[in-house]
Design a protein around this motif. Structure first.
Motif, short mmCIF file in Angstrom:
data_model
loop_
_atom_site.label_atom_id
_atom_site.label_comp_id
_atom_site.label_asym_id
_atom_site.label_seq_id
_atom_site.Cartn_x
_atom_site.Cartn_y
_atom_site.Cartn_z
N LEU A 155 -1.59 72.01 28.34
CA LEU A 155 -2.22 70.97 29.16
C LEU A 155 -1.22 70.16 29.97
O LEU A 155 -1.61 69.28 30.74
CB LEU A 155 -3.07 70.06 28.28
CG LEU A 155 -4.26 70.75 27.61
CD1 LEU A 155 -5.09 69.76 26.81
CD2 LEU A 155 -5.14 71.49 28.61
N THR B 36 0.17 72.11 35.67
CA THR B 36 -0.72 71.87 36.81
C THR B 36 -0.32 72.79 37.94
O THR B 36 0.80 73.33 37.96
CB THR B 36 -0.63 70.41 37.30
OG1 THR B 36 0.68 70.18 37.83
CG2 THR B 36 -0.95 69.41 36.19
N ASN C 215 -4.55 75.69 23.56
CA ASN C 215 -5.10 75.41 24.88
C ASN C 215 -4.73 76.45 25.93
O ASN C 215 -5.21 76.39 27.06
CB ASN C 215 -4.64 74.03 25.35
CG ASN C 215 -5.28 72.92 24.55
OD1 ASN C 215 -6.50 72.87 24.41
ND2 ASN C 215 -4.47 72.03 23.99
N SER D 109 -3.75 77.94 31.69
CA SER D 109 -4.29 76.69 31.17
C SER D 109 -5.32 76.14 32.13
O SER D 109 -5.13 76.18 33.35
CB SER D 109 -3.16 75.66 30.99
OG SER D 109 -3.70 74.39 30.67
N SER E 85 -5.82 73.24 32.83
CA SER E 85 -5.27 72.12 33.59
C SER E 85 -4.60 72.55 34.88
O SER E 85 -4.26 71.71 35.73
CB SER E 85 -4.26 71.35 32.72
OG SER E 85 -3.19 72.19 32.32
#
Length: 341
Positions: free
Chosen positions: A115, A118, A209, A244, A246
């Motif tokens: 997480l 990005t 995750n 991920s 995210s």
């Protein structure tokens, strides 16, 4: 205009980044191809990278090939029937250097907490790789021209990097459009499950995750059965990767109107005509190269000199379609138009 791009970049950023410093090159033993694998240092760890030079000929241009979600660098350097499916090899044979890079979490790259990743993290790493390639990377001479090449998620990060920094000579976007099939995307993503529950990744230190595709689902998600070799799909399953969630929120912003209009280098978009994720309802946007161009041209500035290519019958992963050599030839023709080869 540049200030506006900086504002977009700032809005996307979720963390502050320190300066990136490329790690010292660690050359591989000599082989029949001039390739060197090395780590590239970033704030969250290291990116695995492999630089390959074209055989027997100097070049001033490097293509930076970054793997998208669910793939590592093998997507570009596919080992099965390489004369057909190996994009890296095709570009080297056409006279271009290639730099294949694994995103964080994938391949031999570092695996930070899922997480923490990005799309903006990846875009900033790509920017530093571009800068390093121009200075000389892994012992190579500095490259005068740099072309970024993305697939799916990393097409989005290529848009983010080129729009914010304006430091590349060309941008190739594959598995990408401004008319994504959001229903299909959500359906595909919702079918993913924790990588720790998959036999390929169990016991390898991934946090829960990190997600991956369920066994047997990749044919539906990334291929069209009529244009896929079962042996390719089988190897694709065995070498699949993680991602991920995210990475998606800011990455999806690259498909909204506005950001791509700041790109001032030539752009090529290549999709498969049966790409369920990128072609809109009923694949209408990808009916032909002309329909794709008509749909995409409003999102790019004249400086982008937009070129489009639709690979008939291909699904999302155009590198792995049976007829991918046609797409490779179109890419070489476009790259030659930039470099004057």
């Amino acid at each position: 205009m540049r200030a506006s791009v900086r504002a977009i970049s700032a809005a996307l950023a979720t963390v502050a980044f320190a300066c990136f410093v490329p790690a010292a090159a660690q050359a591989d033993p000599p082989s029949d191809r001039d390739c060197r694998s090395f780590p590239f240092a970033v704030p969250q760890g290291q990116l695995a990278a492999t630089l390959c030079l074209p055989p027997g000929q100097p070049t001033d241009t490097v293509m930076v090939l970054m793997s998208g979600s669910n793939y590592n660098g093998q997507y570009w350097d596919f080992p099965y029937e390489p004369e057909t499916y190996n994009f890296r090899q095709a570009m080297n044979e056409a006279g271009y250097a290639t730099l294949v890079v694994d995103r964080l979490g994938n391949g031999a790259s570092s695996k930070p907490p899922a997480l923490s990743l990005t799309a903006n993290t990846t875009a900033e790493a790509l920017h530093q790789i571009v800068r390093s390639a121009r200075r000389g990377i892994a012992g190579a001479q500095p490259f005068g021209k740099v072309i970024t090449v993305g697939h799916s998620l990393t097409s989005g990060t290529s848009v983010m990097e080129a729009a914010a920094h304006r430091d590349v000579d060309g941008v190739l976007l594959t598995g990408y459009s401004h008319a994504p099939s959001y229903g299909e995307i959500l359906g595909v993503i919702s079918s993913y499950y924790p990588a720790v529950n998959d036999p390929r990744f169990a016991g390898r230190g991934y946090d829960p995750n990190y997600l991956t595709t369920r066994p047997g689902s990749r044919m539906h998600d990334f291929f069209d059965p009529a244009d896929a070799d079962p042996a390719v799909v089988d190897l694709d399953e065995k070498t699949k990767e993680v991602f991920s969630l995210s990475e998606y929120p800011d990455g999806m912003l690259s498909m909204l109107p506005g950001m791509s209009s700041f790109i001032d280098a030539p752009v090529m978009i290549a999709t498969g005509s049966k790409d369920r994720l990128s072609c809109g309802i009923g694949y209408a946007v990808c009916a032909s190269s002309e329909t794709l161009h008509a749909a995409e041209a409003p999102y790019f500035a004249p400086e982008a000199r937009l070129r489009t290519f639709v690979l008939p019958g291909s699904g999302h992963s155009v590198n792995l379609a049976r007829n991918t050599v046609d797409y490779q030839a179109a890419v070489v023709d476009w790259a030659n138009s930039i470099t004057g080869r």
